[in-house]
Design a protein around this motif. Structure first.
Motif, PDB file in Angstrom:
ATOM      1  N   LYS A 193       0.795  -1.159  -0.071  1.00  0.00           N
ATOM      2  CA  LYS A 193       0.093   0.053   0.012  1.00  0.00           C
ATOM      3  C   LYS A 193       0.835   1.122  -0.102  1.00  0.00           C
ATOM      4  O   LYS A 193       0.484   2.470   0.224  1.00  0.00           O
ATOM      5  CB  LYS A 193      -0.986   0.111   1.236  1.00  0.00           C
ATOM      6  CG  LYS A 193      -1.703  -1.286   1.395  1.00  0.00           C
ATOM      7  CD  LYS A 193      -2.605  -1.206   0.302  1.00  0.00           C
ATOM      8  CE  LYS A 193      -3.798  -2.441   0.634  1.00  0.00           C
ATOM      9  NZ  LYS A 193      -4.755  -2.549  -0.863  1.00  0.00           N
ATOM     10  N   GLN A 194       2.036   1.120   0.032  1.00  0.00           N
ATOM     11  CA  GLN A 194       3.101   2.265  -0.070  1.00  0.00           C
ATOM     12  C   GLN A 194       3.597   2.681  -1.277  1.00  0.00           C
ATOM     13  O   GLN A 194       4.558   1.541  -1.803  1.00  0.00           O
ATOM     14  CB  GLN A 194       4.123   2.143   1.040  1.00  0.00           C
ATOM     15  CG  GLN A 194       5.156   3.272   0.991  1.00  0.00           C
ATOM     16  CD  GLN A 194       6.222   2.823   1.883  1.00  0.00           C
ATOM     17  OE1 GLN A 194       6.827   1.747   1.806  1.00  0.00           O
ATOM     18  NE2 GLN A 194       7.057   4.028   2.310  1.00  0.00           N
ATOM     19  N   ASP A 221      -6.782   3.595  -0.454  1.00  0.00           N
ATOM     20  CA  ASP A 221      -5.967   3.142   0.587  1.00  0.00           C
ATOM     21  C   ASP A 221      -4.468   3.142   0.553  1.00  0.00           C
ATOM     22  O   ASP A 221      -3.708   2.786   1.209  1.00  0.00           O
ATOM     23  CB  ASP A 221      -6.499   2.045   0.969  1.00  0.00           C
ATOM     24  CG  ASP A 221      -6.407   0.670  -0.111  1.00  0.00           C
ATOM     25  OD1 ASP A 221      -5.920   1.091  -1.203  1.00  0.00           O
ATOM     26  OD2 ASP A 221      -6.433  -0.426   0.302  1.00  0.00           O
ATOM     27  N   ARG A 223      -0.785   4.809  -0.103  1.00  0.00           N
ATOM     28  CA  ARG A 223      -0.097   6.231   0.615  1.00  0.00           C
ATOM     29  C   ARG A 223       1.076   6.250  -0.141  1.00  0.00           C
ATOM     30  O   ARG A 223       1.794   5.470  -0.786  1.00  0.00           O
ATOM     31  CB  ARG A 223       0.156   5.876   1.892  1.00  0.00           C
ATOM     32  CG  ARG A 223      -1.321   5.538   2.828  1.00  0.00           C
ATOM     33  CD  ARG A 223      -0.833   5.880   4.270  1.00  0.00           C
ATOM     34  NE  ARG A 223      -0.644   7.256   4.433  1.00  0.00           N
ATOM     35  CZ  ARG A 223      -1.494   8.123   4.734  1.00  0.00           C
ATOM     36  NH1 ARG A 223      -2.820   7.731   4.528  1.00  0.00           N
ATOM     37  NH2 ARG A 223      -1.332   9.433   5.050  1.00  0.00           N
ATOM     38  N   SER A 225       4.711   7.844   0.433  1.00  0.00           N
ATOM     39  CA  SER A 225       5.707   8.393   1.331  1.00  0.00           C
ATOM     40  C   SER A 225       6.856   9.279   0.571  1.00  0.00           C
ATOM     41  O   SER A 225       7.342   8.718  -0.744  1.00  0.00           O
ATOM     42  CB  SER A 225       6.520   7.118   1.985  1.00  0.00           C
ATOM     43  OG  SER A 225       5.586   6.515   2.794  1.00  0.00           O
ATOM     44  N   GLN A 243      -3.262  11.448   1.714  1.00  0.00           N
ATOM     45  CA  GLN A 243      -2.470  10.036   1.276  1.00  0.00           C
ATOM     46  C   GLN A 243      -0.991  10.347   1.401  1.00  0.00           C
ATOM     47  O   GLN A 243      -0.354   9.311   0.780  1.00  0.00           O
ATOM     48  CB  GLN A 243      -3.188   9.654   0.080  1.00  0.00           C
ATOM     49  CG  GLN A 243      -4.551   9.053   0.191  1.00  0.00           C
ATOM     50  CD  GLN A 243      -5.084   8.719  -1.279  1.00  0.00           C
ATOM     51  OE1 GLN A 243      -5.958   9.357  -1.621  1.00  0.00           O
ATOM     52  NE2 GLN A 243      -4.363   7.646  -1.580  1.00  0.00           N
ATOM     53  N   ASP A 245       2.529  11.228   3.103  1.00  0.00           N
ATOM     54  CA  ASP A 245       3.435  11.319   4.454  1.00  0.00           C
ATOM     55  C   ASP A 245       4.703  11.824   3.820  1.00  0.00           C
ATOM     56  O   ASP A 245       5.680  11.059   3.171  1.00  0.00           O
ATOM     57  CB  ASP A 245       3.661   9.831   5.137  1.00  0.00           C
ATOM     58  CG  ASP A 245       2.103   8.941   5.178  1.00  0.00           C
ATOM     59  OD1 ASP A 245       1.210   9.830   5.935  1.00  0.00           O
ATOM     60  OD2 ASP A 245       2.029   7.904   4.811  1.00  0.00           O
TER      61      ASP A 245
END
Length: 367
Positions: A193-194, A221, A223, A225, A243, A245
């Protein structure tokens, strides 16, 4: 900071013929931190394995910043002093970047028969494309360099850099893609999910575009980074997306692990209207070498930083639909398919994007 002079007399490896003596002059050196500093230090280390080389380098500041303006202005004098101390004239005078092209004339006064080589990086030609007074003056400076350096041979870091150089009059016929030392040992565990973005937050690197145009086409869902440093205020808004980070800067060893743990590493460069471009795109090589699955925009130097379908995948720059489709395809891979691709891509990246290869191709360009 004063310039430092290094002398390397190591014999060539593997019984290869000794390369001609090289004088390498650079204003990019440690403790300053940056891609060009890494290039100059690692290239000269590897060239020393092929033949004799003298290095005149302007050291950076102890806090990792580039040399002061005063040090840069005095660098020609420190080069002159170092040249007086050289015991053997070089056959090759290699300048580490194009901004120091006038130093070739100082070196030729001591070695008039030497061949002049100049390394060209993305910033060497991209800065002039920014426009404004500074950009215009720099562009004029580069064109003057082309006019006065007709006999110099330029080594570009990508086909995109070569094309830009030829447009402003430089004689560039050699291309040597860059390399990386960044390694990691993927353990097979990754976060499906990243997505991971790494690099300076400037418009051409495309984070803002990806968040605004592509992310909404993907599962909510997922995300993203973001590892890097804020640079362009227009990109700040992307960091506020729910969404996204923002992790800030990160040590290289930790970043290498992050590359391999992400579902994919996105390098979504776009083509800004001001004419800036990506000279190479080293993060794509770093990510692949560290075991990351790389998706990159098919633009600028990234077409040399990624071997499409082998060390990653190139996607039409600025095409949100194609980007969303490729991300979805990657996320749908079976664990076996993913592991098979990454084993091959990491091996190829480590083999090709190596400093040993860069040194050998550079040495070949000398002749």
């Amino acid at each position: 900071m004063m310039a430092s002079t290094h002398h390397y007399e190591a014999a060539a490896e593997n019984g290869e013929a000794m390369a001609p003596r090289v004088l390498f002059i650079t204003r990019k050196w440690g403790p300053a931190v940056g891609g060009m500093e890494t290039y100059c230090e690692r290239l000269t280390e590897e060239l020393a394995k092929l033949g004799p080389i003298d290095v005149i380098a302007l050291k950076g500041q102890s806090d990792g910043q580039p040399p002061s303006v005063l040090s840069l202005l005095l660098f020609p004098l420190t080069v002159l002093a170092a040249l007086f101390r050289l015991k053997t004239p070089p056959a090759i005078v290699h300048l580490g970047d194009m901004a120091v092209w006038p130093l070739a004339f100082i070196a030729l006064a001591f070695a008039p028969k030497a061949k002049v080589i100049i390394s060209a990086h993305g910033t060497d030609v991209a800065y002039g494309a920014r426009g404004g007074i500074k950009g215009g003056l720099y562009q004029l400076y580069m064109k003057l360099g082309a006019a006065f350096s007709k006999n110099a041979k330029v080594i570009a870091n990508s086909r995109a850099t070569k094309a830009r150089l030829n447009q402003i009059g430089w004689n560039c016929d050699a291309i040597v893609p860059l390399a990386t030392d960044l390694l990691a040992q993927p353990d097979g565990d990754f976060n499906s999910k990243q997505l991971l973005f790494a690099g300076r937050l400037v418009k051409r690197k495309g984070l803002g575009w990806f968040v605004n145009e592509v992310l909404s086409l993907l599962p909510n869902d997922l995300r993203v980074s973001v590892v890097g440093t804020k640079w362009d205020e227009s990109e700040d808004a992307a960091l506020e997306h729910p969404q996204v980070d923002f992790l800030g800067s990160m040590p290289q060893a930790e970043l290498a692990q992050q590359f391999s743990k992400a579902a994919c590493v996105i390098v979504p460069n776009i083509d800004p209207e001001n004419g800036e471009y990506e000279g190479f795109g080293l993060v794509a090589c770093e990510a692949a070498s560290a075991g990351g699955l790389v998706l990159a925009g098919k633009t600028g130097g990234l077409t040399d930083a990624v071997q499409d379908g082998q060390t990653g995948f190139l996607i039409e720059a600025g095409n949100a639909q194609k980007w969303a489709a490729k991300v979805a395809q990657v996320l749908s891979q079976s664990p076996e398919e993913r592991a098979e691709f990454l084993t091959t891509s990491q091996s190829l990246a480590q083999e090709y994007y190596s400093w040993n290869r860069v040194a050998k191709q550079t040495s070949q360009a000398y002749s």
